[in-house]
Design a protein around this motif. Structure first.
Motif, short mmCIF file in Angstrom:
data_model
loop_
_atom_site.label_atom_id
_atom_site.label_comp_id
_atom_site.label_asym_id
_atom_site.label_seq_id
_atom_site.Cartn_x
_atom_site.Cartn_y
_atom_site.Cartn_z
N LEU A 1 2.29 4.02 2.52
CA LEU A 1 1.85 3.40 3.78
C LEU A 1 2.01 4.22 5.12
CD1 LEU A 1 1.35 0.63 4.86
CD2 LEU A 1 3.79 0.36 5.12
N LEU A 2 0.79 4.39 5.73
CA LEU A 2 0.86 5.23 6.96
C LEU A 2 0.02 4.41 7.94
CD1 LEU A 2 -0.84 8.31 4.88
CD2 LEU A 2 1.54 7.97 5.54
N PRO A 3 0.60 5.04 9.16
CA PRO A 3 0.19 4.44 10.25
C PRO A 3 -1.37 4.21 10.23
CG PRO A 3 1.86 5.70 11.16
CD PRO A 3 1.44 6.20 9.45
N THR A 4 -2.15 5.21 9.59
CA THR A 4 -3.61 5.29 9.56
C THR A 4 -4.07 4.19 8.70
OG1 THR A 4 -3.35 7.18 8.02
CG2 THR A 4 -3.89 7.79 10.22
N ALA B 1 -2.21 1.42 7.58
CA ALA B 1 -1.37 0.09 7.40
C ALA B 1 -2.20 -1.06 7.95
CB ALA B 1 -0.29 0.53 8.35
N ARG B 2 -3.21 -0.76 8.74
CA ARG B 2 -3.90 -2.01 9.14
C ARG B 2 -4.72 -2.63 7.81
NH1 ARG B 2 -9.47 0.81 11.01
NH2 ARG B 2 -9.19 2.82 9.74
N LEU C 1 0.80 -0.99 0.02
CA LEU C 1 0.12 -0.08 -0.05
C LEU C 1 0.93 1.13 0.07
CD1 LEU C 1 -2.75 1.13 0.25
CD2 LEU C 1 -2.72 0.91 2.83
#
Lengths: 343, 926
Positions: free
Chosen positions: B153-156, B158-159, B150
């Motif tokens: 890719l971001l912490p928001t 990444a899920r 993705l």
């Protein structure tokens, strides 16, 4: 007279009331919208190249979103377990004093001596960065701890370097004509857990190619110089870390490398590029940027446990043109044309 | 207000036309606006659709390039994809994410998860996820589509890594379909997901470098694919900004699922009006794949902007104004045409009327052109000139007629000069005699008038000839009558005074002296009354002839009044005046007028004034002559009196003049007062065989007094002569009548209320024919008992105005009052008058009563009068009863009433009544 006194008191009381109201208003405003406090805990000391890169990336990303306070455990210069434990405790004390909203750490020692003993499953969210390869050994991630691990592009590095030399500059370059499974590989690093972990991973990858990796792990600079000379007999030299090499003199090492480099060498640490022909390096800023973004997301309300632990994904390819020139190595164009030139 | 019948339809037509044209203009505006905006909007929508197509095409190309990159770099696809994706995200900000999903069989699942964990995503596990974003561990299925990469890719987000897309409802089928068909899937993530509500394009990739060519082989070689999430808002941001006035809706649908990806409500910079007149204009653009459809719909509402509406309204109003102005112009033009026609007709009628009028006029009228040639001649002129119109018209006027001026006998009027000398807008009039073969004896009033054009240019002339022969004769006659006495033919007073004024004015320069004679015939009335007016007239004519015969031609003889003559002798010396005076006096002394068998010696009282430098105005000279004439009368009549400024008699006459303002002021300021004098009734009472006479006061006579400012009083004898001379007696009498009747009415019921009262009338009042009405009017005003009122009149006054006096007496008696003849015996007493005069009382003149005790003549006169009275049935009153002897004689004679100081002196009403009725002997003789 009584009336005057009464009026005087009344006027004084009025000013007091106004002043109190103003102060209360200021206090309310301050309490209602405080700037979050982020405590950054570095495993090393200020001036540590890698650790400074992480902090730089962190601060650039988190710019203004929270107030960042740094704490340096200085475990590189005080490597004893006792010192590192004390450093972890001191960091925790600092956290408690500050009542930080979030803690951001870099590298393994902070995880080992701060997160694991004090912060696991706590209320304070923690974002780690710079942990090598895997955080599983620290029991991470947990509900309040997430972060980014540091991996090196070892496979990519091996695949590319094994085919990098187009033609031998002299006899010592002949090994590069060999198939990857026949190449002789040497790992020159420091005698430290990190380099040992790296050596293990490289060896595992080399095994998948049908070969293995020899190693020279030293604690003294002279040993490192000797090992460097010996390594020129291999098809590929992987230059590891020098963090625990006592007396490491860069100028001497730089001259030594120019003088003795005869075979292809590669490193995954950008600060070791003076002594390697090629470099596949990670970006410390990437670790800090991710940690910053994660901290912002957590501050915005995203639970830390819902942020997966990821690894760094950006690498940089370097070509030490001086060493290429001095060594007479002829490298494959697909490597030299895309690599950044290191001088 | 009503419209002109000819204008009303025009206005109605105008209004209808304006309405129709306004509607047409409105419709045209509507159509133009519609077509303009329809075309413009269609073009804008087509352009927008084209832009979107290009962008969608670009996205598809990017996805195709991702696929190509994936297939061409099998060695390290993830690193390449990472770099390429970052490049795409950097340059295409509307692409919010680029993802990679795998197509993993159940058998490959573990190794895949291990590889993913090894490659950097720690603890990578394939997870199921619900629409609400809840992550769960789903049972292991045969095939899964986990997300493996993705960007960014971001912490928001990444899920999302590890999420099995196949766990979403329907998506597994769609992914399977596009894997088989190598098609693009248009869909969207759930709202709770990262990039939820955005357009998501899925594109499959295959193992190997060549895309399999059959569904089956594509399924076998399927290696998952890529997706791109598109932030439609950003994608359309530029377009939406330039099409902010459009309603834009973007939705994606696959199967029964429809997701609205973007909605833009239109924003109009300026409000639109009359939208309901236009349908909404719309354009839809669709991109259809086998698994879904992306549609973009543009809608735009057309309407009138305020400025367009204003312009349209202004144009309509302006257009209406133009039409109305045009119609108004047409209407006015028609009106002007009608007025011109009417004007022409009126001009023709006026001309016709003028000609007819000219022809009908009694005045002879010639109109001349500028060359003085006759252009028109009316019938009166034809008759006057005895001319034939055919021979007259066009000929110079001088050939037809010429004129001789009357005022300048013998001189001929230069007609041409007279016409040329006429000033603008003026006439010239001449009294002329025509010089012609006929009618040369008539007088004409010739009026010359020039005709002018509007520019003031003389275009002709008009000669109007009016026959003024009769007028002139009449004028001459009137002039003669104005200066001559109709009876005698001599000059009248007017001419006399004019002549006198003339010589007075001339005297200052000439130094001549003149003489004025004022002649008043004595007893002329006797001739008139005894012989009739004709005789009197003849007397006057004969006298005039005699007087005329004795004077010079330059002298002026005039009849100044009934029997008054004036004679003005010019340029005479005092000596000549005396000579003429003698001659004149002698003339009268020898003049006997004969009428039938009667002869009358005509005498005159003559006043003479010698006019010298001391006389400077007409009034004084006439007054002096008048005074001298009266002086002659006073001196016994038949005399001649020459005026002299220091003459005593004349001074007395002058004094009379001084009464005039006092009397006038007395009338005005009510300074007159009334006294009453008692009159005793000498009743005979038979008692014990003897007749007794007891005088009782039953009557009073009102006597006039004039009160001075100092309290003194004047008796009537002091001012009555002046009052008569200056004709004030009628006013004074009326004051007396009014005041006396009021007093009588006021006394009614009180002392003296039962008595009767006498009111004196002067000779001038008797001659006033309106007096009777005035008396009746006063009776009506004050309601006194008329039977207790006597009106007294002197014998002379009654006889002098006999016929009028008789009428007056009858009127008074009809009112119920009595008539008393005063001073009987003193004047021209003629018992014959009594026979025909309706009187009730005779008051015997005091000159007989005073001497009755000593003179047998007087006693017999009183007795005769009393006996006559008894015969006539009238009562007698004796005046001047001053002693007992007189009273006794009167009683012996049988006189009915006595008046005099013995009975009672005149006094105020209050005093007299108090004295008469308060004292014990009030009924005595006093």
């Amino acid at each position: 007279m009584a009336d005057q006194t009464s009026r005087h008191c009344s006027r004084r009381s009025g000013w007091r009331a106004v002043t109190a109201a103003c102060l209360s208003l200021i206090a309310c405003v301050a309490a209602a919208s405080p700037t979050p406090l982020c405590l950054y805990v570095s495993s090393y000391h200020p001036g540590h190249v890698w650790s400074d890169g992480i902090e730089r990336g962190l601060r650039q990303t988190i710019d203004g979103r929270c107030e960042v306070t740094s704490f340096y455990m200085d475990t590189n210069r005080r490597p004893s377990v006792n010192d590192m434990q004390n450093a972890g405790l001191a960091a925790f004390e600092r956290y408690r004093n500050l009542q930080a909203d979030i803690i951001i750490t870099s590298d393994d020692n902070a995880a080992r001596y701060l997160i694991v003993p004090y912060l696991l499953d706590g209320d304070t969210p923690v974002v780690f960065s710079g942990i090598n390869w895997s955080a599983e050994e620290y029991g991470l991630p947990t509900g309040n701890v997430t972060g980014i691990v540091e991996v090196a592009p070892l496979r990519h590095m091996l695949i590319n370097t094994l085919s990098a030399v187009k033609s031998p500059a002299d006899e010592q370059a002949r090994s590069q004509k060999r198939l990857p499974g026949e190449a002789r590989i040497l790992y020159l690093g420091s005698d430290s857990p990190g380099d040992l972990k790296m050596l293990t991973r490289i060896d595992t990858i080399a095994n998948s190619f049908g070969t293995s990796v020899d190693s020279i792990l030293v604690n003294e600079f002279d040993s490192w110089l000797s090992g460097y000379r010996l390594a020129q007999a291999y098809d590929l030299v992987i230059i590891g870390n020098n963090a625990n090499v006592r007396g490491f003199d860069h100028d001497v090492a730089r001259r030594h490398a120019r003088l003795h480099t005869r075979t292809l060498s590669v490193t995954y640490n950008d600060w070791m590029m003076d002594y390697a022909v090629l470099g596949y390096t990670r970006l410390a800023e990437e670790q800090g940027e991710w940690a910053g973004l994660a901290a912002i997301a957590i501050l915005d309300g995203l639970p830390a446990g819902e942020i997966p632990v990821v690894a760094n994904r950006r690498f940089e390819t370097w070509l030490n043109t001086r060493l290429v020139e001095s060594s007479g190595l002829v490298l494959s164009p697909h490597v030299t044309q895309r690599a950044k030139k290191y001088q | 207000m009503s419209l002109h019948p000819a204008i009303a339809p025009t206005r109605i037509h105008g209004v209808v036309l304006c309405a129709l044209l306004s509607c047409s203009l409105l419709f045209i505006t509507y159509s133009l606006n519609k077509h303009h905006h329809t075309d413009l909007n269609a073009e804008r929508m087509r352009t927008a659709a084209s832009d979107i197509r290009e962008q969608i095409g670009g996205i598809r190309a990017l996805m195709a390039s991702l696929v190509g990159l994936h297939q061409s770099a099998p060695a390290s696809p993830d690193a390449s994809m990472l770099l390429y994706a970052n490049q795409i995200l950097e340059h295409a900000d509307y692409i919010s994410s680029i993802g990679r999903y795998e197509h993993v069989s159940q058998a490959e699942r573990r190794s895949f998860e291990a590889n993913m964990s090894e490659s950097g995503i720690l603890n990578y596990r394939i997870k199921g996820v619900a629409k609400d974003g809840t992550v769960s561990n789903l049972p292991v299925t045969e095939w899964s589509y986990p997300i493996s990469a993705l960007e960014p890719l971001l912490p928001t987000n990444a899920r999302l890594l590890g999420i099995d897309l196949g766990s979403l409802d329907g998506l597994e089928q769609l992914l399977d379909t596009i894997a088989r068909t190598n098609d693009i899937l248009l869909t969207s993530f759930p709202e709770s997901w990262p990039y939820g509500g955005q357009l998501v394009l899925f594109r499959p990739v295959y193992l190997g470098q060549q895309t399999p060519d059959t569904d089956a082989t594509r399924w076998q070689q399927s290696a998952g694919g890529f997706w791109m999430s598109i932030d439609v808002g950003r994608l359309l941001s530029a377009l939406a900004a330039r099409m902010s006035d459009f309603d834009i809706r973007v939705q994606v649908e696959h199967g029964d699922s429809v997701t609205e990806l973007y909605v833009q409500e239109p924003h109009y910079e300026r409000p639109l009006y009359l939208r309901f007149l236009y349908p909404r204009q719309q354009l839809s653009e669709e991109w259809t794949t086998r698994s879904g459809k992306l549609s973009i719909r543009f809608e735009r509402q057309i309407g009138f902007t305020g400025s367009l509406l204003f312009i349209a309204a202004t144009a309509i109003v302006a257009f209406q104004l133009i039409v109305l102005q045009f119609l108004s112009y047409q209407s006015e033009k028609r009106q002007r045409d009608r007025e011109q026609a009417l004007s022409k007709e009126a001009l023709y009628n006026a001309r016709e009327l003028a000609e007819r009028t000219l022809n009908a006029m009694q005045d002879a009228i010639l109109t001349l052109d500028i060359d003085l040639r006759i252009s028109h001649i009316n019938p009166a002129a034809i008759l006057l000139l005895n001319a034939k119109p055919d021979e007259t018209l066009g000929r110079p006027v001088s050939d037809i007629i010429q004129f001789q001026l009357i005022e300048e006998a013998g001189s001929q009027l230069d007609l041409q000069s007279a016409l040329l000398n006429l000033s603008h807008n003026s006439n010239a009039e001449y009294d002329v005699i025509p010089i012609a073969d006929v009618h040369s004896d008539i007088l004409l009033k010739l009026t010359l008038t020039s005709l002018q054009s509007q520019e003031g240019v003389i275009t002709g002339h008009v000669l109007v000839m009016r026959n003024i022969s009769h007028e002139r004769r009449l004028t001459q006659k009137l002039a003669y009558q104005a200066n001559h006495d109709a009876l005698t033919g001599c000059r009248n007073r007017h001419h006399f005074e004019q002549a006198l004024a003339g010589v007075l004015d001339e005297m200052a320069f000439s130094g001549h002296e003149h003489a004025l004679f004022y002649m008043d015939l004595d007893q002329f009335k006797i001739v008139n009354d005894t012989c009739g007016h004709r005789a009197g007239d003849r007397l006057l004519k004969e006298l005039t002839e005699r007087l005329s015969a004795m004077i010079r031609e330059e002298d002026v003889l005039a009849r100044l009044g009934g029997d008054e003559f004036g004679l003005l002798l010019t340029n005479v010396t005092p000596e000549q005046t005396r000579n003429i005076s003698d001659r004149l006096f002698k003339l009268f002394q020898g003049f006997i007028f004969h009428h039938e068998d009667k002869a009358f010696a005509v005498r005159a009282s003559i006043g003479v004034v010698h006019i010298d430098s001391r006389c400077n105005n007409l009034k004084d000279v006439m007054a002096a002559a008048d005074i001298a004439c009266y002086a002659a009368k006073d001196s016994g009549r038949n005399s001649l009196y020459v005026y002299s400024a220091d003459d005593r008699a004349l001074a007395q006459r002058s004094e009379e003049l001084s009464w005039l303002p006092r009397l006038q002021n007395a009338l005005q300021d009510d300074k007159f007062i009334l006294y009453i004098q008692p009159i005793a009734s000498l009743h005979r009472e038979v008692s014990a065989g003897a007749t007794q006479i007891s005088p009782t006061i039953e009557h009073f006579e009102f006597l006039l007094r004039l009160r001075n400012p100092d309290g003194s009083e004047f008796t009537p004898w002091q001012f009555i002569r002046a009052a008569e001379r200056y004709d004030l007696m009628r006013q004074i009498d009326r004051w007396v009548i009014r005041t006396a009747l009021r007093t009588i009415a006021e006394l009614d019921g009180g002392p003296g209320g039962h008595c009767s009262y006498s009111i004196n009338l002067s000779g001038q009042s008797v001659a006033d024919p309106t007096l009777a009405d005035y008396i009746r009017e006063q009776f009506d005003n004050y309601k006194p008992d008329p039977t207790r009122v006597w009106f007294e009149l002197t014998e002379t006054a009654a006889i002098s105005n006999f016929s009028i006096a008789v009428d007056l007496f009858k009127s008074i008696r009809e009112c119920g009052s009595l008539i008393a003849l005063d001073d009987f015996g003193s004047g021209l007493s003629s018992f014959g008058y009594l026979k025909n005069m309706p009187i009730d009382i005779i008051k015997i003149d005091g000159q007989f009563v005073q001497g009755i005790a000593d003179s047998k003549f007087d006693r017999h006169m009183v007795l005769a009068i009393h006996q006559l009275s008894e015969t006539m049935g009238v009562k007698t009153v004796a005046e001047y009863v001053e002693n007992e002897d007189i009273l006794k004689e009167l009683m012996d004679i049988g006189i009915d009433y006595a008046q005099g100081h013995l009975i009672g002196k005149p006094a105020t009403v209050e005093d007299t009544l108090s004295r008469c009725f308060s004292a014990p002997d009030a009924t005595g003789t006093g």
